[in-house]
Design a protein around this motif. Structure first.
Motif, PDB file in Angstrom:
ATOM      1  N   SER A   4     -56.670  51.614  16.998  1.00 12.61           N
ATOM      2  CA  SER A   4     -57.334  51.042  15.831  1.00 12.61           C
ATOM      3  C   SER A   4     -58.835  50.961  16.088  1.00 12.61           C
ATOM      4  O   SER A   4     -59.296  51.085  17.222  1.00 12.61           O
ATOM      5  CB  SER A   4     -56.790  49.637  15.587  1.00 12.61           C
ATOM      6  N   GLY A   5     -59.595  50.709  15.039  1.00 11.24           N
ATOM      7  CA  GLY A   5     -61.024  50.497  15.185  1.00 11.24           C
ATOM      8  C   GLY A   5     -61.297  49.322  16.106  1.00 11.24           C
ATOM      9  O   GLY A   5     -62.227  49.336  16.915  1.00 11.24           O
ATOM     10  N   LEU A   6     -60.466  48.285  15.974  1.00 15.61           N
ATOM     11  CA  LEU A   6     -60.583  47.101  16.825  1.00 15.61           C
ATOM     12  C   LEU A   6     -60.417  47.499  18.295  1.00 15.61           C
ATOM     13  O   LEU A   6     -61.212  47.126  19.148  1.00 15.61           O
ATOM     14  CB  LEU A   6     -59.524  46.066  16.421  1.00 15.61           C
ATOM     15  N   GLN A   7     -59.396  48.297  18.568  1.00 18.93           N
ATOM     16  CA  GLN A   7     -59.146  48.719  19.948  1.00 18.93           C
ATOM     17  C   GLN A   7     -60.284  49.590  20.473  1.00 18.93           C
ATOM     18  O   GLN A   7     -60.703  49.444  21.625  1.00 18.93           O
ATOM     19  CB  GLN A   7     -57.816  49.469  20.054  1.00 18.93           C
ATOM     20  N   ARG A   8     -60.807  50.489  19.634  1.00 24.42           N
ATOM     21  CA  ARG A   8     -61.922  51.337  20.067  1.00 24.42           C
ATOM     22  C   ARG A   8     -63.147  50.487  20.403  1.00 24.42           C
ATOM     23  O   ARG A   8     -63.868  50.758  21.359  1.00 24.42           O
ATOM     24  CB  ARG A   8     -62.250  52.390  19.006  1.00 24.42           C
ATOM     25  N   SER A   9     -63.366  49.434  19.617  1.00 30.01           N
ATOM     26  CA  SER A   9     -64.492  48.530  19.840  1.00 30.01           C
ATOM     27  C   SER A   9     -64.350  47.801  21.181  1.00 30.01           C
ATOM     28  O   SER A   9     -65.298  47.704  21.958  1.00 30.01           O
ATOM     29  CB  SER A   9     -64.570  47.538  18.672  1.00 30.01           C
ATOM     30  N   VAL A  10     -63.142  47.310  21.460  1.00 32.50           N
ATOM     31  CA  VAL A  10     -62.886  46.616  22.730  1.00 32.50           C
ATOM     32  C   VAL A  10     -63.022  47.610  23.894  1.00 32.50           C
ATOM     33  O   VAL A  10     -63.624  47.289  24.925  1.00 32.50           O
ATOM     34  CB  VAL A  10     -61.501  45.939  22.742  1.00 32.50           C
ATOM     35  N   ALA A  11     -62.493  48.820  23.722  1.00 32.29           N
ATOM     36  CA  ALA A  11     -62.558  49.834  24.788  1.00 32.29           C
ATOM     37  C   ALA A  11     -64.003  50.173  25.134  1.00 32.29           C
ATOM     38  O   ALA A  11     -64.357  50.298  26.314  1.00 32.29           O
ATOM     39  CB  ALA A  11     -61.806  51.099  24.360  1.00 32.29           C
ATOM     40  N   ALA A  12     -64.854  50.299  24.120  1.00 33.62           N
ATOM     41  CA  ALA A  12     -66.262  50.639  24.358  1.00 33.62           C
ATOM     42  C   ALA A  12     -66.963  49.523  25.125  1.00 33.62           C
ATOM     43  O   ALA A  12     -67.714  49.769  26.077  1.00 33.62           O
ATOM     44  CB  ALA A  12     -66.967  50.897  23.032  1.00 33.62           C
ATOM     45  N   ALA A  13     -66.706  48.266  24.735  1.00 32.06           N
ATOM     46  CA  ALA A  13     -67.333  47.128  25.421  1.00 32.06           C
ATOM     47  C   ALA A  13     -66.805  47.010  26.851  1.00 32.06           C
ATOM     48  O   ALA A  13     -67.562  46.729  27.785  1.00 32.06           O
ATOM     49  CB  ALA A  13     -67.077  45.838  24.645  1.00 32.06           C
ATOM     50  N   ARG A  81     -50.845  42.027  35.136  1.00 30.19           N
ATOM     51  CA  ARG A  81     -51.559  40.844  34.643  1.00 30.19           C
ATOM     52  C   ARG A  81     -52.190  41.258  33.337  1.00 30.19           C
ATOM     53  O   ARG A  81     -52.955  42.225  33.298  1.00 30.19           O
ATOM     54  CB  ARG A  81     -52.582  40.381  35.682  1.00 30.19           C
ATOM     55  N   VAL A  82     -51.802  40.582  32.276  1.00 27.72           N
ATOM     56  CA  VAL A  82     -52.188  40.995  30.921  1.00 27.72           C
ATOM     57  C   VAL A  82     -53.210  40.038  30.325  1.00 27.72           C
ATOM     58  O   VAL A  82     -53.000  38.828  30.295  1.00 27.72           O
ATOM     59  CB  VAL A  82     -50.945  41.074  29.998  1.00 27.72           C
ATOM     60  N   ILE A  83     -54.308  40.608  29.863  1.00 23.14           N
ATOM     61  CA  ILE A  83     -55.340  39.857  29.147  1.00 23.14           C
ATOM     62  C   ILE A  83     -55.169  40.179  27.674  1.00 23.14           C
ATOM     63  O   ILE A  83     -55.161  41.354  27.294  1.00 23.14           O
ATOM     64  CB  ILE A  83     -56.743  40.290  29.608  1.00 23.14           C
ATOM     65  N   SER A  84     -55.016  39.154  26.850  1.00 27.11           N
ATOM     66  CA  SER A  84     -54.919  39.365  25.405  1.00 27.11           C
ATOM     67  C   SER A  84     -56.288  39.152  24.780  1.00 27.11           C
ATOM     68  O   SER A  84     -56.966  38.177  25.067  1.00 27.11           O
ATOM     69  CB  SER A  84     -53.929  38.365  24.800  1.00 27.11           C
ATOM     70  N   VAL A  85     -56.689  40.110  23.933  1.00 30.79           N
ATOM     71  CA  VAL A  85     -57.928  39.965  23.165  1.00 30.79           C
ATOM     72  C   VAL A  85     -57.513  39.835  21.697  1.00 30.79           C
ATOM     73  O   VAL A  85     -57.260  40.831  21.029  1.00 30.79           O
ATOM     74  CB  VAL A  85     -58.875  41.169  23.354  1.00 30.79           C
ATOM     75  N   PRO A  86     -57.411  38.589  21.192  1.00 30.41           N
ATOM     76  CA  PRO A  86     -57.004  38.391  19.799  1.00 30.41           C
ATOM     77  C   PRO A  86     -58.115  38.804  18.834  1.00 30.41           C
ATOM     78  O   PRO A  86     -59.292  38.562  19.100  1.00 30.41           O
ATOM     79  CB  PRO A  86     -56.757  36.880  19.697  1.00 30.41           C
ATOM     80  N   PHE A  87     -57.724  39.420  17.735  1.00 26.81           N
ATOM     81  CA  PHE A  87     -58.697  39.920  16.760  1.00 26.81           C
ATOM     82  C   PHE A  87     -59.631  38.829  16.269  1.00 26.81           C
ATOM     83  O   PHE A  87     -60.820  39.054  16.052  1.00 26.81           O
ATOM     84  CB  PHE A  87     -57.988  40.576  15.565  1.00 26.81           C
ATOM     85  N   TYR A  88     -59.099  37.592  16.106  1.00 28.74           N
ATOM     86  CA  TYR A  88     -59.914  36.529  15.517  1.00 28.74           C
ATOM     87  C   TYR A  88     -60.986  36.039  16.487  1.00 28.74           C
ATOM     88  O   TYR A  88     -62.011  35.529  16.063  1.00 28.74           O
ATOM     89  CB  TYR A  88     -59.048  35.366  15.015  1.00 28.74           C
ATOM     90  N   GLU A  89     -60.749  36.222  17.793  1.00 23.94           N
ATOM     91  CA  GLU A  89     -61.810  35.890  18.758  1.00 23.94           C
ATOM     92  C   GLU A  89     -62.838  37.012  18.813  1.00 23.94           C
ATOM     93  O   GLU A  89     -64.036  36.785  18.782  1.00 23.94           O
ATOM     94  CB  GLU A  89     -61.220  35.651  20.156  1.00 23.94           C
TER      95      GLU A  89
END
Length: 112
Positions: A4-13, A81-89
């Motif tokens: 998703s766009g959200l995932q691409r944004s997190v991946a880039a950061a 070990r899983v880090i969750s990045v919630p969309f609302y954060e």
């Protein structure tokens, strides 16, 4: 599945903060595809969009839904070990700098 766009944004950061994370890494023991994974350290970053949560409760709290909890539990049992990045954060950050700091704080303790 296409990220998703959200995932691409997190991946880039994340790439700016820590090298080596693979996108859509297939985890052989569970059969799950991990959004972003550092297999050598068994650290995963899961980008959790709205479909990963129940609707907000009376206090506005969003709890992860059943499939999301199951995935986290099975990955933990497989040694991840899983880090969750919630969309609302994630959506609350106005700058790339804020996003990178958020990820650095989440990832650094696990890679120490």
């Amino acid at each position: 599945a296409r990220p998703s766009g959200l995932q691409r944004s997190v991946a880039a950061a994340l790439a700016a903060v820590q090298h080596g994370f693979e996108e859509e890494h297939l985890e052989p023991r569970t059969g799950y595809s991990l959004d972003l994974a550092l297999p050598s350290s068994r650290v995963a970053v899961e980008v959790d969009g709205p479909s990963h949560f129940l609707l907000p409760d009376g206090r506005g709290v969003r709890k992860p839904n059943g499939p999301t909890l199951l995935k986290r539990r099975l990955l933990a049992a497989a040694g991840w070990r899983v880090i969750s990045v919630p969309f609302y954060e994630w959506d609350g950050f106005a700058t790339a700098n804020g996003q990178q700091t958020y990820l650095e704080r989440a990832v650094a303790p696990l890679l120490g």
